[in-house]
Design a protein around this motif. Structure first.
Motif: not given
Length: 705
Positions: A536-555, A632-637
């Motif tokens: 559900p929107q807003g409940t997923k914890q963001k992983d600052t190190l996650s891969e973004t390769s999906w954007a290379d294959n998504t039109l 969390e990204i801000s807290k981790a600077r």
């Protein structure tokens, strides 16, 4: 109750449709009948390559024909947030998607019989969508390039409205396969009924938003359909235009030819003539259906029982219910003040205002919305701008008081740090103003306009500013950009395009630019990655190190409309340009995604929405209350993309109050075209979110208690 307008419009003093009525169906047969049908995108027994969930299980729907005297007619609207299945619902009515059992869906009026027309479904049931393309979209011609619509010279491809209505929009057309021609009487009637008489010679690319809708509806009516399915017809229309389109649709529905079914977003006002609603919850399921007042009552009960956000994606979020219940009447828009809004407030009295607002006044104060110094660098200077095509002026056809003296044309200055809202009726020149700033408009060269302190043409001792210098300092999201952005680009390539000179140009990327692109892709992965397992929107914890390769294959072209709008919004803000232009940038997004984009505009990665558990009536824990917290990204600077800075200016166009960023303070409201009245200017003392009366002030409408 509060009204958006207090006076009865002049056009309503006489019937829009006159005494004329289209012929009614004398057979009394329903045009569409669905009885306990379940639908699939492909047959459930076929070999499946991807997911094939059921669509609208056990659906019941009947679009009746002419009713007997004394029987109350039924007029339907399909309501739901983006991606809830409104378009899919209309597609099902037209015969698309697999029905199980097949006999559950039928079109009795179209079946062979004495005196019946025997039309096919595609001709008898017309679909007109307004959510994907500027202008006439795939149903009409498009300009050869972005600035073509602003040029006075007519090209061979600048087809007129009359060409479009007659289907003459190809340079080398083939003869129509069935040889069907539009008779002159029908053409004349439709042009008059939809008030297109003054537009028939105008190029379709020059039409305003409201004019485009009327032209597309007219084109559909010329096929003499039995039913007309209108997908989000009110999206992007200003309040005055809404008051003209709604009674027009009612007169057609009342005449029963064609029968009309609307789809609406939760924030759209529901026409008072609509009698029945289907509210979609998500995953192509119907949450409530029935008479309008009954469905709205179910919405009120749902809110009162504190069923705010569920892990089951088929349940409805509170965000989608916040604006449900606004009513479009002959006199204006009635806010749901004493209905849904107060119910939500009652439910959340014990928590902060964040649960029903994007952010509190204290939180938005951190966005740099403090009083802006009077003297700052001017980014845009217009000193008497007037745009005209031969004798017809489309902007600046007025006298404006400047330093106590009346001056001709538009006088307007945009300085660093200012947050402007640009308002006015459809066709008043809002997009023309932006075309002058972006230098897409050819007349920018000859008008008294300075951009970033320089004019387009060289002046004594100073070089002119080039189009590439201008566009490098502007971030722009608009329906025009949406229309011209190549669909074959990937999501990453569209964001990289912010650092390019043209849509197909090679971007100038350094390490910082690549880092910002990756940061935006991670931040909005839930909205842009089709394969993401979304909580559900807003409940997923963001992983600052996650891969973004999906954007290379998504039109980009394969994304839903709302996701495409998110990509274009990020493209406009990612390089932190001197001027950000958001022209209907949030139109088509559901309010949860829209609010997330607005929060990102103000704060970047530093702030995010958090959902705190609340206890429901049965004692169970639910993720319910929303607040704005440090990320969390801000807290981790590790912040790579920040929000608006004091050196940037913001220009925003929208006809929907909820789509205006909270930081907007300055505003300009353009007059209706050809009235000769001057533009009005003002400064808000707070956000539009905090006080609805400020919205009435901008539009010059009477304040209601």
């Amino acid at each position: 109750m509060r009204f958006l307008s207090g006076q009865r419009p002049q056009y309503l003093l006489q019937p829009v449709w006159g005494a004329r009525r289209y012929s009614k169906n004398l057979h009394g047969l329903p045009a569409i009948s669905i009885k306990d049908g379940t639908f699939y995108r492909s047959h459930p027994n076929a070999v499946q390559v991807g997911p094939n969930p059921p669509l609208f299980e056990k659906l019941k729907f009947t679009l009746e024909s002419a009713v007997d005297d004394g029987e109350k007619p039924k007029y339907f609207a399909i309501v739901g947030p983006s991606n809830s299945g409104k378009t899919t619902f209309l597609q099902i009515l037209r015969g698309q998607h697999v029905c199980i059992p097949p006999a559950a869906r039928s079109w009795p009026l179209l079946e062979p019989g004495p005196g019946r027309r025997g039309q096919t479904k595609t001709k008898a049931i017309k679909y007109v969508g307004f959510d994907g393309e500027q202008g006439l979209g795939g149903q009409g011609p498009k300009g050869a390039y972005l600035s073509a619509r602003y040029e006075s010279r007519r090209e061979d491809t600048d087809f007129s409205v009359m060409d479009y209505l007659q289907g003459n929009t190809e340079l080398n057309p083939f003869k129509d396969s069935d040889g069907q021609e539009i008779d002159a009487e029908s053409l004349s009637r439709v042009i008059k009924d939809l008030r297109l008489t003054d537009l028939v010679e105008m190029p379709v690319s020059n039409l305003s938003n409201g004019q485009t809708r009327r032209a597309r509806i007219a084109r559909a009516l010329l096929g003499n359909p039995e039913a007309l399915l209108l997908d989000e017809p009110f999206m992007g229309l200003d309040p005055p235009t809404l008051l003209t389109l709604s009674p027009l649709l009612y007169q057609m529905a009342k005449a029963d030819r064609p029968r009309i079914v609307l789809s609406l977003r939760p924030q759209d006002p529901i026409p008072d003539w609509i009698t029945h609603l289907y509210y979609l919850s998500g995953n192509c399921q119907v949450a409530w259906s029935g008479e309008k007042e009954q469905v709205l009552e179910e919405v009120r009960k749902y809110v009162n029982t504190d069923k705010l956000v569920r892990h089951d994606p088929s349940h409805i979020h509170l965000h989608s219910l916040r604006e449900v219940g606004r009513t479009l009447t002959d006199h204006g828009i009635i806010e749901p003040g004493s209905y849904i809004s107060q119910t939500i407030q009652k439910t959340t009295d014990t928590v902060t205002k964040d649960s029903v607002s994007r952010m509190t006044t204290e939180q938005t104060a951190e966005t740099g919305r403090a009083e802006i110094p009077e003297v700052r660098d001017a980014l845009v200077e217009m000193e008497g701008a007037r745009v005209a095509y031969r004798s017809k002026a489309v902007l600046g056809n007025w006298q404006q008081e400047v330093d106590g003296t009346l001056r001709d044309g538009l006088w307007w200055t945009v300085r660093r740090g200012e947050r402007w809202g640009i308002f006015g009726p459809n066709g008043s020149g809002k997009t023309t103003i932006l075309s002058l700033i972006c230098s897409d408009h050819p007349q920018t060269y000859s008008l008294p306009i300075k951009l970033f302190g320089r004019s387009r043409l060289p002046e004594p001792g100073q070089l002119g500013i080039s189009i590439f210098d201008i566009q490098a300092r502007i971030g722009h999201s608009s329906p025009e950009i949406h229309n011209f952005m190549p669909r074959s680009l990937t999501v990453r390539e569209v964001l990289e395009n912010a650092f390019s000179d043209t849509f197909r140009g090679v971007p100038k990327l350094d390490a910082a630019a690549k880092t910002k692109i990756d940061a935006c892709l991670r931040w909005f992965e839930d909205e842009l990655n089709p394969l993401a397992m979304v909580a559900p929107q807003g409940t997923k914890q963001k992983d600052t190190l996650s891969e973004t390769s999906w954007a290379d294959n998504t039109l980009y072209g394969g994304l839903p409309f709302s996701a495409q709008r998110v990509v274009l919004f990020l493209r406009a803000v990612i390089k932190q340009p001197d001027i950000i232009i958001l022209d209907e940038a949030f139109s088509g997004m559901d309010d949860a995604v829209r609010d997330r984009c607005l929060l990102f505009l103000n704060h970047g990665e530093t702030k995010e929405f958090a959902f705190t558990p609340s206890t429901s009536s049965d004692g169970s824990q639910e993720a319910g209350q929303r607040s704005v917290v440090e990320s969390e990204i801000s807290k981790a600077r590790q912040v790579k993309v920040g929000g608006l800075t004091e050196n940037q200016a913001l220009l925003c166009i929208s006809h929907v109050r909820e789509e205006i960023p909270d930081c907007v303070r300055e505003w300009i409201c353009l007059p209706e075209a050809n009235t000769g009245k001057p533009a009005r200017f003002g400064r808000l003392q707070g956000s539009l979110e905090e006080d609805y009366r400020r919205w009435n002030e901008i539009w010059g409408l009477p304040q209601q208690s």
